[in-house]
Design a protein around this motif. Structure first.
Motif, PDB file in Angstrom:
ATOM      1  N   PRO A 113       7.663   9.439 -15.488  1.00  0.00           N
ATOM      2  CA  PRO A 113       6.770   8.293 -15.709  1.00  0.00           C
ATOM      3  C   PRO A 113       6.457   7.561 -14.419  1.00  0.00           C
ATOM      4  CG  PRO A 113       8.472   8.371 -17.376  1.00  0.00           C
ATOM      5  CD  PRO A 113       8.815   9.430 -16.371  1.00  0.00           C
ATOM      6  N   PRO A 114       5.205   7.076 -14.261  1.00  0.00           N
ATOM      7  CA  PRO A 114       4.809   6.427 -13.006  1.00  0.00           C
ATOM      8  C   PRO A 114       5.620   5.175 -12.720  1.00  0.00           C
ATOM      9  CG  PRO A 114       3.171   6.059 -14.710  1.00  0.00           C
ATOM     10  CD  PRO A 114       4.127   7.064 -15.259  1.00  0.00           C
ATOM     11  N   GLY A 115       5.777   4.890 -11.421  1.00  0.00           N
ATOM     12  CA  GLY A 115       6.527   3.727 -10.985  1.00  0.00           C
ATOM     13  C   GLY A 115       5.635   2.516 -10.864  1.00  0.00           C
ATOM     14  N   PRO A 116       6.092   1.473 -10.189  1.00  0.00           N
ATOM     15  CA  PRO A 116       5.318   0.233 -10.084  1.00  0.00           C
ATOM     16  C   PRO A 116       4.078   0.398  -9.231  1.00  0.00           C
ATOM     17  CG  PRO A 116       7.276   0.133  -8.720  1.00  0.00           C
ATOM     18  CD  PRO A 116       7.386   1.390  -9.532  1.00  0.00           C
ATOM     19  N   THR A 117       3.082  -0.416  -9.469  1.00  0.00           N
ATOM     20  CA  THR A 117       1.841  -0.340  -8.702  1.00  0.00           C
ATOM     21  C   THR A 117       1.966  -1.140  -7.421  1.00  0.00           C
ATOM     22  OG1 THR A 117       0.972  -2.267  -9.843  1.00  0.00           O
ATOM     23  CG2 THR A 117       0.460  -0.112 -10.781  1.00  0.00           C
ATOM     24  N   GLU A 118       1.108  -0.788  -6.443  1.00  0.00           N
ATOM     25  CA  GLU A 118       1.008  -1.586  -5.226  1.00  0.00           C
ATOM     26  C   GLU A 118       0.349  -2.922  -5.566  1.00  0.00           C
ATOM     27  OE1 GLU A 118       2.065  -0.941  -2.182  1.00  0.00           O
ATOM     28  OE2 GLU A 118       1.319   0.957  -1.408  1.00  0.00           O
ATOM     29  N   PRO A 119       0.813  -4.020  -4.984  1.00  0.00           N
ATOM     30  CA  PRO A 119       0.081  -5.277  -5.177  1.00  0.00           C
ATOM     31  C   PRO A 119      -1.288  -5.170  -4.515  1.00  0.00           C
ATOM     32  CG  PRO A 119       1.810  -5.526  -3.526  1.00  0.00           C
ATOM     33  CD  PRO A 119       2.010  -4.184  -4.148  1.00  0.00           C
ATOM     34  N   PRO A 120      -2.297  -5.838  -5.044  1.00  0.00           N
ATOM     35  CA  PRO A 120      -3.666  -5.633  -4.549  1.00  0.00           C
ATOM     36  C   PRO A 120      -3.878  -6.023  -3.105  1.00  0.00           C
ATOM     37  CG  PRO A 120      -3.554  -7.477  -6.097  1.00  0.00           C
ATOM     38  CD  PRO A 120      -2.248  -6.759  -6.187  1.00  0.00           C
ATOM     39  N   TYR A 121      -3.053  -6.928  -2.538  1.00  0.00           N
ATOM     40  CA  TYR A 121      -3.281  -7.344  -1.155  1.00  0.00           C
ATOM     41  C   TYR A 121      -2.875  -6.267  -0.149  1.00  0.00           C
ATOM     42  CZ  TYR A 121       1.739  -8.485  -1.283  1.00  0.00           C
ATOM     43  OH  TYR A 121       3.106  -8.424  -1.432  1.00  0.00           O
ATOM     44  N   ILE A 122      -2.202  -5.208  -0.599  1.00  0.00           N
ATOM     45  CA  ILE A 122      -1.802  -4.123   0.312  1.00  0.00           C
ATOM     46  C   ILE A 122      -3.024  -3.311   0.725  1.00  0.00           C
ATOM     47  CG2 ILE A 122      -0.466  -1.998   0.543  1.00  0.00           C
ATOM     48  CD1 ILE A 122       1.172  -4.573   0.737  1.00  0.00           C
ATOM     49  N   GLY A 123      -3.742  -2.767  -0.237  1.00  0.00           N
ATOM     50  CA  GLY A 123      -4.987  -2.061   0.073  1.00  0.00           C
ATOM     51  C   GLY A 123      -4.805  -0.853   0.966  1.00  0.00           C
ATOM     52  N   ASP A 124      -3.917   0.067   0.587  1.00  0.00           N
ATOM     53  CA  ASP A 124      -3.670   1.275   1.389  1.00  0.00           C
ATOM     54  C   ASP A 124      -4.770   2.299   1.107  1.00  0.00           C
ATOM     55  OD1 ASP A 124      -0.974   3.705   1.697  1.00  0.00           O
ATOM     56  OD2 ASP A 124      -2.265   2.848   3.201  1.00  0.00           O
ATOM     57  N   PHE A 125      -5.991   1.946   1.498  1.00  0.00           N
ATOM     58  CA  PHE A 125      -7.191   2.679   1.125  1.00  0.00           C
ATOM     59  C   PHE A 125      -8.235   2.389   2.193  1.00  0.00           C
ATOM     60  CE2 PHE A 125     -10.572   3.491  -2.165  1.00  0.00           C
ATOM     61  CZ  PHE A 125     -10.111   4.741  -2.549  1.00  0.00           C
ATOM     62  N   TYR A 126      -8.737   3.421   2.922  1.00  0.00           N
ATOM     63  CA  TYR A 126      -9.424   3.164   4.184  1.00  0.00           C
ATOM     64  C   TYR A 126     -10.693   3.989   4.362  1.00  0.00           C
ATOM     65  CZ  TYR A 126      -4.558   1.821   4.820  1.00  0.00           C
ATOM     66  OH  TYR A 126      -3.305   1.285   4.625  1.00  0.00           O
ATOM     67  N   MET A 127     -11.533   3.533   5.264  1.00  0.00           N
ATOM     68  CA  MET A 127     -12.681   4.318   5.700  1.00  0.00           C
ATOM     69  C   MET A 127     -12.211   5.499   6.546  1.00  0.00           C
ATOM     70  SD  MET A 127     -15.928   3.066   8.028  1.00  0.00           S
ATOM     71  CE  MET A 127     -16.842   2.396   6.650  1.00  0.00           C
ATOM     72  N   SER A 128     -13.020   6.540   6.561  1.00  0.00           N
ATOM     73  CA  SER A 128     -12.723   7.721   7.371  1.00  0.00           C
ATOM     74  C   SER A 128     -13.933   8.086   8.219  1.00  0.00           C
ATOM     75  CB  SER A 128     -12.364   8.899   6.456  1.00  0.00           C
ATOM     76  OG  SER A 128     -12.205  10.091   7.197  1.00  0.00           O
ATOM     77  N   GLU A 129     -13.669   8.504   9.471  1.00  0.00           N
ATOM     78  CA  GLU A 129     -14.738   8.964  10.362  1.00  0.00           C
ATOM     79  C   GLU A 129     -14.295  10.245  11.056  1.00  0.00           C
ATOM     80  OE1 GLU A 129     -17.272   5.134  11.912  1.00  0.00           O
ATOM     81  OE2 GLU A 129     -15.506   5.701  13.033  1.00  0.00           O
ATOM     82  N   ASN A 130     -15.178  11.192  11.083  1.00  0.00           N
ATOM     83  CA  ASN A 130     -14.882  12.453  11.747  1.00  0.00           C
ATOM     84  C   ASN A 130     -15.463  12.420  13.159  1.00  0.00           C
ATOM     85  OD1 ASN A 130     -14.020  15.037  12.246  1.00  0.00           O
ATOM     86  ND2 ASN A 130     -15.725  16.017  11.183  1.00  0.00           N
TER      87      ASN A 130
END
Length: 452
Positions: A113-130
């Motif tokens: 079963p899935p664990g706890p969620t990241e709090p929204p202020y973390i935001g481990d989600f980013y732009m990418s550029e090649n």
């Protein structure tokens, strides 16, 4: 008859229990999402490598609060997702832009079963550029870091610097939820447009923008990153520092009178407007009157307020600052008469948030000061060099024997190193030690037994 009724009731109950048991075996139970919301008081984040990996290996959609996968189960099913939302391909050396969108990497099915969620202020989600590499170094940091303990934290295509192409309504909506250095919170769209549109050349999105003229047949770029720590006093490292292709400095970088220990060149100067003004007030008595000024010096803003964007715009256009604490000030006072947009750079908020979330994930994020915590300016500078240079030597950064040295190399008398809630200097020190042990940087230390 009563006995028969009792027997039938018992047999019926047993059959019902067996049916329920079989259904439970064939149905995957999932807890309600509310039972796994993160409790900041009870969910500790340690500084260990395992904890760093646990937080960073998977896609975290801060909009939907996607659940965090269990590390052990996910490693058996899929490679870590890269946590990046957009791939902007910059092909060729002329900086011609070809935009390309990619979807998120698929989530692996959790083994439990899935664990706890990241709090929204973390935001481990980013732009990418090649962005194409600038060098053909056979043994650069980027080729070695993937096989090191930092490999699962490292995102090869995250933008280090922001520039004209990054300011869109879509990106403003995404980043305005993150305050300070970690996003565009509190920065209105018009201010962003006015500032970032002047950063429209390859010199603005490449940290080492003059490599072709500087490399002198070298295959690998060598960078010296110079902090202001007291460990440099009496080190006589000046000539060694100046011998690198690039020399990075930050904040109250006093040079005159200390050249033998710290060198004299500066190719990249990292600062925020706030740290710049504070440095001029605090260190004027020991010779700091503003940033180093030379033909080769680039100025790298670490933005944490709209005043950074306003000063950047004024510097690039040779106009006075329009508003804020620096209103009507002339930026050439700080950066010299020859400053131009080509000499100015600005860290991307995704990059600073990525450094905080992955390389410098501190317990401060669990406490009352989480909203002001960020990497120190020196840490952002050193990790930016790690992401852009082939070889990095670090001088003047804190080591385990820091109490032997004054806070700064230019202190006239001994000053104890101070610690503040907005940075985790001890954690940064441990990261520098780990990078040195992994062979990813060369850290100047007076006592090599620090590592044992």
């Amino acid at each position: 008859m009563a006995l028969k009724r009792q027997l039938l009731w018992v047999m019926g109950s047993v059959v019902c229990l067996l049916v329920i048991y079989m259904l439970c075996l064939n149905t995957q139970w999932r807890p309600s999402s509310s039972s796994y919301l993160l409790n900041l008081k009870t969910w500790p984040v340690s500084n260990s490598k395992d904890a760093l990996l646990r937080w960073s290996d998977f896609v975290q959609d801060d909009l939907a609060a996607t659940t965090l996968l269990d590390l052990a189960g996910a490693k058996q099913t899929a490679k870590p997702a890269q946590d990046q939302i957009k791939n902007d391909s910059l092909s060729g050396s002329d900086g011609v832009d070809k935009a390309k969108r990619t979807t998120r990497a698929p989530l692996a099915k959790p083994a439990r079963p899935p664990g706890p969620t990241e709090p929204p202020y973390i935001g481990d989600f980013y732009m990418s550029e090649n962005i194409p590499p600038q060098t053909n170094c056979p043994d650069g940091i980027r080729s070695r870091i993937k096989e090191s303990e930092f490999g699962q934290l490292f995102l090869e295509h995250i933008p280090v610097l922001q520039w004209a192409r990054h300011v869109t309504q879509e990106q403003h909506q995404r980043l305005k939820r993150y305050p300070g250095t970690h996003g565009w919170g509190g920065i209105d769209y018009d201010t962003l447009m006015d500032t970032l549109t002047v950063l429209n050349s390859s010199a603005n999105w490449r940290m080492l923008d003059d490599w072709d003229s500087r490399k002198n047949k070298s295959a690998c770029s060598r960078c010296a990153v110079v902090g202001n720590g007291g460990i440099l006093k009496g080190s006589k490292k000046g000539k060694e520092i100046d011998g690198h292709h690039y020399v990075f400095r930050t904040n109250g970088a006093v040079i005159k009178g200390f050249e033998e220990d710290v060198g004299s060149r500066t190719t990249h100067y990292t600062f925020s407007t706030n740290t710049l003004m504070n440095s001029m007030r605090s260190y004027g008595g020991v010779g700091y009157n503003g940033p180093p000024v030379s033909a080769e010096t680039r100025y790298v803003f670490l933005p944490d307020h709209d005043r950074d964007y306003l000063l950047m715009k004024a510097a690039s256009t040779h106009t006075l600052v329009l508003r804020g604490p620096e209103r009507n000030k002339d930026p050439t006072r700080y950066f010299g008469k020859d400053v131009s947009a080509a000499k100015l750079k600005m860290y991307h908020p995704d990059f600073i948030r990525y450094l905080r979330n992955r390389f410098l994930r501190s317990n401060i994020l669990n406490g009352r000061y989480r909203s002001i915590y960020r990497p120190s300016t020196g840490a952002a500078m050193l990790l930016a060099a790690l992401h852009t240079c082939d070889q990095v030597s670090a001088y003047g950064f804190m080591t385990p024997d820091y109490s032997k040295y004054s806070d700064h190399y230019y202190d006239k008398s001994y000053h104890k190193v101070g610690f503040f809630a907005n940075h985790d200097m001890r954690m940064e020190m441990r990261v520098w030690q780990s990078l040195h042990k992994a062979g990813l940087i060369t850290l100047f230390m007076r006592n090599e037994t620090n590592l044992n």
